[in-house]
Design a protein around this motif. Structure first.
Motif, mmCIF file in Angstrom:
data_model
loop_
_atom_site.group_PDB
_atom_site.id
_atom_site.type_symbol
_atom_site.label_atom_id
_atom_site.label_comp_id
_atom_site.label_asym_id
_atom_site.label_seq_id
_atom_site.Cartn_x
_atom_site.Cartn_y
_atom_site.Cartn_z
ATOM 1 N N ILE A 43 0.856 -1.187 0.000
ATOM 2 C CA ILE A 43 0.000 0.000 0.000
ATOM 3 C C ILE A 43 0.892 1.237 0.000
ATOM 4 O O ILE A 43 1.778 1.358 0.850
ATOM 5 N N SER A 44 0.689 2.113 -0.976
ATOM 6 C CA SER A 44 1.409 3.389 -0.993
ATOM 7 C C SER A 44 0.456 4.474 -0.530
ATOM 8 O O SER A 44 -0.646 4.595 -1.053
ATOM 9 N N VAL A 45 0.893 5.250 0.440
ATOM 10 C CA VAL A 45 0.038 6.308 0.982
ATOM 11 C C VAL A 45 0.788 7.636 0.894
ATOM 12 O O VAL A 45 1.917 7.741 1.372
ATOM 13 N N PHE A 46 0.151 8.623 0.262
ATOM 14 C CA PHE A 46 0.738 9.964 0.189
ATOM 15 C C PHE A 46 -0.012 10.860 1.172
ATOM 16 O O PHE A 46 -1.245 10.933 1.128
ATOM 17 N N THR A 47 0.733 11.512 2.059
ATOM 18 C CA THR A 47 0.069 12.316 3.102
ATOM 19 C C THR A 47 0.712 13.689 3.219
ATOM 20 O O THR A 47 1.831 13.910 2.753
ATOM 21 N N GLU A 48 -0.003 14.581 3.877
ATOM 22 C CA GLU A 48 0.606 15.831 4.304
ATOM 23 C C GLU A 48 1.641 15.495 5.378
ATOM 24 O O GLU A 48 1.519 14.485 6.075
ATOM 25 N N ASN A 49 2.625 16.362 5.506
ATOM 26 C CA ASN A 49 3.675 16.125 6.506
ATOM 27 C C ASN A 49 3.248 16.720 7.843
ATOM 28 O O ASN A 49 3.563 17.867 8.155
ATOM 29 N N ARG A 50 2.449 15.952 8.604
ATOM 30 C CA ARG A 50 1.900 16.443 9.866
ATOM 31 C C ARG A 50 2.114 15.422 10.973
ATOM 32 O O ARG A 50 2.226 14.233 10.701
ATOM 33 N N LEU A 92 7.187 -1.318 6.926
ATOM 34 C CA LEU A 92 6.714 0.064 6.834
ATOM 35 C C LEU A 92 7.907 0.975 6.574
ATOM 36 O O LEU A 92 8.911 0.897 7.276
ATOM 37 N N THR A 93 7.804 1.796 5.533
ATOM 38 C CA THR A 93 8.847 2.773 5.238
ATOM 39 C C THR A 93 8.173 4.133 5.067
ATOM 40 O O THR A 93 7.185 4.227 4.346
ATOM 41 N N VAL A 94 8.698 5.141 5.737
ATOM 42 C CA VAL A 94 8.106 6.478 5.626
ATOM 43 C C VAL A 94 9.208 7.482 5.340
ATOM 44 O O VAL A 94 10.231 7.479 6.020
ATOM 45 N N ILE A 108 7.331 15.325 -4.056
ATOM 46 C CA ILE A 108 6.483 16.518 -4.012
ATOM 47 C C ILE A 108 6.717 17.239 -2.691
ATOM 48 O O ILE A 108 6.674 16.626 -1.630
ATOM 49 N N GLU A 109 6.970 18.525 -2.799
ATOM 50 C CA GLU A 109 7.242 19.356 -1.626
ATOM 51 C C GLU A 109 6.135 19.188 -0.559
ATOM 52 O O GLU A 109 4.951 19.338 -0.849
ATOM 53 N N GLY A 110 6.538 18.877 0.661
ATOM 54 C CA GLY A 110 5.573 18.805 1.764
ATOM 55 C C GLY A 110 4.763 17.526 1.818
ATOM 56 O O GLY A 110 3.889 17.390 2.665
ATOM 57 N N VAL A 111 5.022 16.600 0.908
ATOM 58 C CA VAL A 111 4.249 15.352 0.895
ATOM 59 C C VAL A 111 5.133 14.194 1.349
ATOM 60 O O VAL A 111 6.291 14.092 0.935
ATOM 61 N N HIS A 112 4.614 13.373 2.214
ATOM 62 C CA HIS A 112 5.322 12.191 2.688
ATOM 63 C C HIS A 112 4.696 10.934 2.098
ATOM 64 O O HIS A 112 3.510 10.893 1.818
ATOM 65 N N LYS A 113 5.542 9.927 1.923
ATOM 66 C CA LYS A 113 5.053 8.669 1.366
ATOM 67 C C LYS A 113 5.286 7.540 2.352
ATOM 68 O O LYS A 113 6.377 7.369 2.873
ATOM 69 N N PHE A 114 4.212 6.799 2.606
ATOM 70 C CA PHE A 114 4.286 5.583 3.415
ATOM 71 C C PHE A 114 4.224 4.406 2.451
ATOM 72 O O PHE A 114 3.350 4.374 1.581
ATOM 73 N N ASP A 148 -6.000 14.252 6.262
ATOM 74 C CA ASP A 148 -4.666 14.666 5.821
ATOM 75 C C ASP A 148 -3.982 13.651 4.914
ATOM 76 O O ASP A 148 -2.826 13.822 4.540
ATOM 77 N N VAL A 149 -4.706 12.598 4.563
ATOM 78 C CA VAL A 149 -4.181 11.647 3.575
ATOM 79 C C VAL A 149 -4.583 12.136 2.187
ATOM 80 O O VAL A 149 -5.757 12.424 1.939
ATOM 81 N N ILE A 150 -3.585 12.244 1.298
ATOM 82 C CA ILE A 150 -3.881 12.758 -0.039
ATOM 83 C C ILE A 150 -4.430 11.635 -0.922
ATOM 84 O O ILE A 150 -5.490 11.761 -1.522
#
Lengths: 573, 176
Positions: free
Chosen positions: B8-15, B36-38, B43-49, B72-74
């Motif tokens: 599962i790839s999850v793109f989120t705000e960095n919060r 799990l890798t984070v 993309i600026e400000g976006v984190h990937k799980f 906050d999950v994109i």
């Protein structure tokens, strides 16, 4: 440059700018700076002091459900915030817009087991739509603007703002916020044209269509869109419990309530329909019964604003991702004018059986065992208030009888804890509803168990003269559990009989008028007294403990496998 | 229904609290996260799980929707191994005397590993590959005395040429 003010003042200004007229709460150590500012009553936000934080949040929920506005609750840190958990879980399940503000210890003390510190954000995340801790005064106004937007857009729900002490006492310039843009959150999706066309085609081709209307109708303000489309297409419409009052009870296309204790017609015909159009509902397990036996002959169209509901319980043939109003309005011109006369008439035959075999006994009110029957009491009370009161219920038999024997002709007239089934919800929710809709009659139907879970909120009624009419269906039993023990646990009434206090004396002690009704012959006059009374009133009604709510679809049964009484299944022709 | 390993790839705000918000969706359903890798994505400000989990497809599709529902999950995407290119990194620490005394070099070269550091007392090898390949090298190095071993979670890119999260964000910005 504008003058700097404290975070506490920013909070209250931001609440006022977000349209907040009142809130429910309870002060304590880590929220005192905000309460100190509230003392000045500068921005017109009225505060109602609950007697317990759980009461405060249920009152905020009742306010939100009655008005459609966001309910606001404010508490201190630690125990104050933890006492919100039940209400938050309830609001999340039932899509109720609530913003909860909890005080928090100073940020330097966070994580050090400070007095009345608890990890609020981690605790509330599973039971909120969104939660944020704020540590700086300049972050308060943007946080509040987001909180109110998130709570009351898309599928509404509860939001928590955890406000550290430094944010409350620090100073910053107040900046009025515009509606936030949240790129990760599409609160108002447009239905896709080709999906609407396909849905219209399915509706037009259908011989036995059935609309299932949920609370999403009222949240989206789609009441008119619903009645327009069901009138044009001659589509029978059933509601979920939370969808009650989205269409008048006497509407020609209305065929009753779904679910475990719903009406025979819509439950039986769910499994005879060739098309189900589910709007703003989520196929709760109390609605579907055994999903393997659910709607075997039907194609299913699911209209919902929450994409995660699609295929969660029931695999559907078509998903319309938008709010109910947009979808129904887009469908309206494409749906053909039709008559489904015979199909609609087929609901009547089940309705007549239910009226004769189940309801007639209840409506007689007098029980052969002594005491009264709940259905009859509910019907008499509702009629005495012209069937246009806001009906609030607690949870259990009182709830099922209240929703089954009431009639509705105005929207937002049923306030009840659906998904979570929270006993103790009723009294504070009724108080919040009456505060939100002071010109409407608000009737609470509750049991002796649920009332005692939040009975301390009679204090709010006393202090603020909240004119709630309380009908206590008192059987000195935890009735719904008793019913299940009677049916499925060999009548072993484990911990369900209750030794109760004198409720009339309790009400009187809070300055609330009250009357005991021992037998049916006294009931009409007692109801008349309650209707004529100006303020709050408690009617303590002696209910036969053996009264049970039917029809009933026991767990594990299909929706059409329905008990008419404790020993007889309904055999429809 | 058959269980298999999903990514599962999850793109989120960095919060703050995103990890908690995602992990609670698994724990509520008693699903065990395998890896799990984070980290920050391009993309600026976006984190990937990147999360791997063994379960059935309907359960994983349900989980992905629940993750995406968080404010906050994109975006969240579900993949099977065939749909992605993926790698893990592993580090193996072996006593240097064993490396010098015995013929370890060929094993390391054969497995496509490299020497990260040689210290008088220990030598660290690094290998990038799939779980089984990493395990295989571990088995070969075991006789030389592995003092420490560590393996990362999975990272993955899709085999599609479109970046769906970019498309989603562009659409959202336009709707502003």
């Amino acid at each position: 440059m504008e003058e700097k003010i404290t975070g506490s003042e920013i909070l209250i200004r931001a609440l006022a700018d977000n349209g907040v007229e009142c809130m429910f709460g309870y002060p304590g150590g880590q929220i005192m700076p905000v309460y100190d500012k509230l003392f000045e009553n500068q921005y017109g936000v009225k505060h109602y002091l609950a007697r317990h934080e759980q009461g405060a949040i249920h009152a905020a929920e009742g306010y939100a459900r009655a008005t459609g506005k966001t309910g606001v609750v404010i508490t201190t840190s630690g125990p104050g915030a933890m006492n919100l958990l039940t209400g938050l879980a309830d609001a999340l399940m039932d899509s109720t817009p609530v913003v909860a503000i909890s005080g928090q210890v100073g940020s330097a003390m966070l994580g050090k087991d400070a007095f009345q510190e608890s990890d609020v954000i981690s605790s509330v995340l599973p039971v909120t739509k969104w939660a944020l801790q704020v540590r700086r005064p300049e972050d308060i106004a943007p946080a509040l603007s987001r909180a109110f937007f998130i709570a009351n857009s898309g599928r509404p729900g509860p939001v928590v703002i955890d406000l550290a002490r430094d944010a409350q006492i620090g100073t910053a310039v107040y900046e009025k916020q515009t509606a936030p843009f949240i790129r990760s959150y599409d609160s108002d999706p447009e239905p896709r044209e080709e999906v609407i066309e396909e849905a219209a085609r399915l509706i037009n081709e259908s011989k036995r269509p059935l609309v299932l209307a949920g609370q999403g109708i009222m949240i989206a303000g789609a009441e008119k869109a619903l009645s327009d489309i069901v009138e044009k297409g001659d589509l029978p419409v059933a509601t979920t419990m939370l969808g009650l009052s989205s269409i008048p009870s006497d509407h020609p296309q209305y065929v009753g309530m779904l679910g475990m204790h719903g009406n025979l017609g819509p439950n039986i015909n769910t499994n005879r329909a060739d098309l189900i159009i589910a709007v703003g509902m989520r196929f709760d397990d109390r609605v579907t019964g055994d999903i393997k036996k659910y709607a075997p002959d039907a194609k299913i169209i699911h209209i919902d604003i929450d994409e995660s509901e699609f295929d969660k319980m029931i695999k559907c043939d078509l998903h319309v991702h938008s709010d109910a109003k947009k979808a129904l309005e887009a469908l309206f011109p494409l749906v053909e004018s039709k008559s489904h006369k015979d199909w609609l008439a087929s609901f009547d035959q089940h309705r007549r059986v239910e009226e004769e075999r189940v309801m007639a006994r209840e409506l007689a009110c007098e029980s052969p065992n002594g005491g009264m029957l709940m259905g009859g009491v509910v019907r008499k009370v509702c009629e005495a208030f012209g069937n246009d009161a806001v009906i609030v219920t607690d949870v259990g038999q009182n709830q099922m009888f209240a929703v089954k024997y009431s009639k509705f002709n105005k929207t937002r007239s049923l306030i009840s804890s659906g998904g979570l089934g929270t006993m103790g919800y009723g009294l504070p929710a009724a108080i919040g509803a009456k505060i939100g809709e002071p010109d409407r009659n608000v009737i609470l139907f509750c049991g002796d168990g649920g009332l005692q879970m939040t009975i301390e909120e009679l204090g709010m009624i006393m202090e603020y003269a909240v004119g709630v009419k309380i009908v206590l269906l008192n059987n000195n039993f935890l009735g719904n559990v008793r019913q299940w023990q009677h049916l499925f646990y060999k009548k072993r009434f484990s911990s369900t009989p209750m030794v109760n206090p004198d409720f009339k004396m309790i009400a009187n002690a809070y300055g609330i008028s009250a009357a005991d009704v021992q037998e049916t012959s006294q009931l009409d006059a007692a109801i008349e007294d309650m209707v004529r009374s100006k303020g709050a009133y408690l009617l303590n009604v002696n209910i036969d403990e053996t009264d049970m709510i039917f029809p009933m679809t026991p767990g594990g049964n299909g929706v059409d496998e329905i008990l008419l009484n404790e020993s007889e299944y309904y055999k429809p022709v | 229904m058959e269980e298999q390993l999903f990514t599962i790839s999850v793109f989120t705000e960095n919060r703050v609290s995103l990890l908690h918000q995602i992990s609670m969706i698994f724990s509520r359903r008693c699903l065990n996260i395998e890896s799990l890798t984070v980290s920050a994505c391009s993309i600026e400000g976006v984190h990937k799980f990147t999360i791997t989990c063994r379960s059935t497809r309907p359960m994983m599709e349900h989980v992905v929707k629940q993750i995406e529902k968080r404010i906050d999950v994109i975006k969240a995407f579900l993949y099977t191994d065939e749909e992605i290119l993926f790698q893990e990194v592993a580090l193996y620490k072996v006593p240097t005397e064993n490396v010098v005394n015995m013929d370890i070099e060929e094993i390391v070269r054969k497995h496509g590993a490299r020497v990260l550091e040689i210290h008088p007392e220990y030598t660290v090898f690094e290998k990038t590959g799939h779980t089984l390949e990493i395990k295989e090298l571990y088995n070969h190095l075991k006789p030389f005395g592995i003092r420490q071993f560590v393996r990362s979670g999975r990272i993955a890119v899709t085999r599609s040429s479109r970046e769906l999260v970019d498309e989603f964000l562009e659409k959202r910005e336009k709707s502003k």
